[in-house]
Design a protein around this motif. Structure first.
Motif, mmCIF file in Angstrom:
data_model
loop_
_atom_site.group_PDB
_atom_site.id
_atom_site.type_symbol
_atom_site.label_atom_id
_atom_site.label_comp_id
_atom_site.label_asym_id
_atom_site.label_seq_id
_atom_site.Cartn_x
_atom_site.Cartn_y
_atom_site.Cartn_z
ATOM 1 N N GLN A 114 0.817 -1.214 0.000
ATOM 2 C CA GLN A 114 0.000 0.000 0.000
ATOM 3 C C GLN A 114 0.857 1.275 0.000
ATOM 4 O O GLN A 114 0.367 2.354 -0.319
ATOM 5 N N LEU A 115 2.149 1.134 0.356
ATOM 6 C CA LEU A 115 3.038 2.299 0.422
ATOM 7 C C LEU A 115 3.882 2.476 -0.837
ATOM 8 O O LEU A 115 4.571 3.483 -0.983
ATOM 9 N N LEU A 116 3.828 1.511 -1.743
ATOM 10 C CA LEU A 116 4.623 1.616 -2.962
ATOM 11 C C LEU A 116 4.120 2.772 -3.824
ATOM 12 O O LEU A 116 2.928 3.092 -3.824
ATOM 13 N N PRO A 117 5.015 3.430 -4.558
ATOM 14 C CA PRO A 117 4.627 4.648 -5.281
ATOM 15 C C PRO A 117 3.556 4.446 -6.344
ATOM 16 O O PRO A 117 2.887 5.395 -6.725
ATOM 17 N N TRP A 118 3.348 3.238 -6.814
ATOM 18 C CA TRP A 118 2.322 2.989 -7.841
ATOM 19 C C TRP A 118 1.011 2.510 -7.230
ATOM 20 O O TRP A 118 0.064 2.212 -7.938
#
Length: 104
Positions: free
Chosen positions: A86-90
């Motif tokens: 959920q924290l990944l940039p995409w």
């Protein structure tokens, strides 16, 4: 030939300007790397550059994205891959204030 992929797929760019511009901060920052006098310091710098450039490539403002990460990471279970995803940039869950407004 060298141009084989370019001729086979019209989506390929004949210019490498995008790649050159994305590595420019690294070449400009070479003198700053003198302060990475340990392997751990160099690894930390590489990780930071990677996060910043990935954020930019995904249309995020690196400053706001890093602030978001620094707020969220201490409060999640880092063993839980769903929470980390959920924290990944995409991820679709990244707040709109982290995103660079579309100029179109």
């Amino acid at each position: 030939t060298e141009f084989g992929n370019y001729f086979l797929d019209g989506r390929c760019s004949i210019s490498n300007n995008i790649a050159e511009n994305s590595i420019r901060p690294f070449t400009v920052g070479r003198k700053n790397w003198l302060f990475s006098d340990t392997p751990n310091g160099a690894k930390a710098s590489a990780n930071t550059y990677s996060i910043v450039e990935t954020a930019k490539a995904n249309g995020l403002n690196p400053y706001y994205y890093l602030n978001y990460l620094f707020e969220k990471l201490p409060n999640i279970d880092c063993e839980n891959m769903d929470e980390l995803d959920q924290l990944l940039p995409w991820s679709d869950s990244i707040p709109d204030d982290c995103k660079i407004p579309n100029k179109n």
